[in-house]
Design a protein around this motif. Sequence first.
Motif, short mmCIF file in Angstrom:
data_model
loop_
_atom_site.label_atom_id
_atom_site.label_comp_id
_atom_site.label_asym_id
_atom_site.label_seq_id
_atom_site.Cartn_x
_atom_site.Cartn_y
_atom_site.Cartn_z
N ARG A 189 1.01 1.34 -3.92
CA ARG A 189 -0.44 1.58 -3.98
C ARG A 189 -1.16 0.37 -4.58
NH1 ARG A 189 -1.61 8.06 -5.05
NH2 ARG A 189 -0.90 8.70 -2.98
N ASP A 229 -3.85 5.33 3.98
CA ASP A 229 -3.34 5.84 2.72
C ASP A 229 -4.42 5.85 1.65
OD1 ASP A 229 -0.83 6.37 3.67
OD2 ASP A 229 0.06 4.50 2.99
N ILE A 230 -5.50 5.10 1.87
CA ILE A 230 -6.70 5.22 1.03
C ILE A 230 -7.57 6.28 1.68
CG2 ILE A 230 -8.71 4.06 0.07
CD1 ILE A 230 -7.18 1.42 0.31
N LEU A 250 -4.07 1.49 6.00
CA LEU A 250 -5.28 1.69 5.20
C LEU A 250 -5.67 3.16 5.13
CD1 LEU A 250 -7.46 -1.37 6.26
CD2 LEU A 250 -6.28 -1.00 4.10
N TRP A 289 -6.83 7.39 -3.48
CA TRP A 289 -5.62 7.42 -2.66
C TRP A 289 -5.36 8.82 -2.12
CZ3 TRP A 289 -3.28 2.95 -1.34
CH2 TRP A 289 -3.63 1.83 -2.07
N GLN A 303 -8.98 -2.41 -7.30
CA GLN A 303 -9.28 -1.29 -6.40
C GLN A 303 -10.72 -0.83 -6.54
OE1 GLN A 303 -6.17 1.69 -6.64
NE2 GLN A 303 -4.57 0.11 -6.60
N ARG A 315 2.92 9.06 2.69
CA ARG A 315 2.25 7.78 2.87
C ARG A 315 2.62 7.17 4.22
NH1 ARG A 315 3.28 5.18 -3.19
NH2 ARG A 315 2.56 7.02 -4.36
N ILE A 333 -3.24 -3.25 -3.42
CA ILE A 333 -3.95 -3.92 -2.33
C ILE A 333 -3.80 -5.41 -2.53
CG2 ILE A 333 -6.14 -4.20 -1.12
CD1 ILE A 333 -7.00 -1.49 -2.30
N ILE A 391 0.84 -1.20 0.00
CA ILE A 391 0.00 0.00 0.00
C ILE A 391 0.87 1.25 0.00
CG2 ILE A 391 -1.53 1.37 1.48
CD1 ILE A 391 -2.97 -1.22 2.20
#
Length: 309
Positions: free
Chosen positions: A188, A298-299, A296, A287, A224, A292, A190, A184
């Motif tokens: 980026r 970061d989402i 999670l 995002w 995503q 960063r 998942i 992540i």
Amino acid sequence: MLAIPDSWAQDLTTFPSDLSMPYTLTPGRAAGTFVAEVKNRRIVGSRFASGTVVVPAQDFCPNTGDSDPELVEAPHTGTLNGFTQTDAGIIALIRIDGSDVDMTHRILGTALDGLKVGQRVEAVWGDGEGILAIEGFRIAANAPQGEIRPLEAPAKPVEQIPYHLDLHYEHAFGPYYGRLFDEIKTNRRIMGVRTSDGEGALLPPREIDDITHKPTGTWVELKQTGTVRAMSVIHLEFIGQTQPPPYIYAEIMLDGASTRLIHNVGGIDMSRAKELVKPGTRVRAVWREGERTGSLADISHFEVIDGEE
């Protein structure tokens, strides 16, 4: 193909974590009276209809569950019923004279090898608050046997006690959560792991399949995009929120996953939240810009994409 992660013992990097939670304790009539009176150097207990006496005072009998006890004044003397050495000193079980249960407190002025069960003890008073107004108990070989007496002119019970619970951790994510958060943060992406039968993928990734209890399979990158399976519109404020209400808390099944990811759905007119987001709504990860964190967070949120291919 992405490999199955190593699952044997490893020297994993740890991360410091702090959990701080403020509380407001409502002690109730009996314990509230105990707290109010201990600063007056009076130890309050409870006497129930069964005859059971509990010191410190409680609102319910530990033996019968009876409530509405008579509040009594207990003596400052008792008997040592057990003890152990801790980093905070010697902690003991003390049976206050006339009580049918033990109370826990410190033993002062004596080394561990100077103690034995059955010794007489007496309270040592200080200037602290609550039960710490009693600094501890000391050995008192000649302490007279005390008696339970009616509590005369009791103080008004303390109704609320504010305090904090602070917990400090050293936490290692391990090979599964570690890979998830690293991907992540860095790419980026998942990541999940295939179920033991290979028909789906588990998110968050873990070593053992929840359904079959067999080892999971290889890594798989999940899309995503996904589908909302359940959601709530949060209007109330509470400790620990990462954003002000109102917001949408949702369970999202990412395309290709067999389990749900909990996150927020945003970017909509919240006055129409129940109209625009419901089970079956299609969403896509958005995002967060900037630094960063490898989590999670970061989402930023999931946006609605109903009608898109």
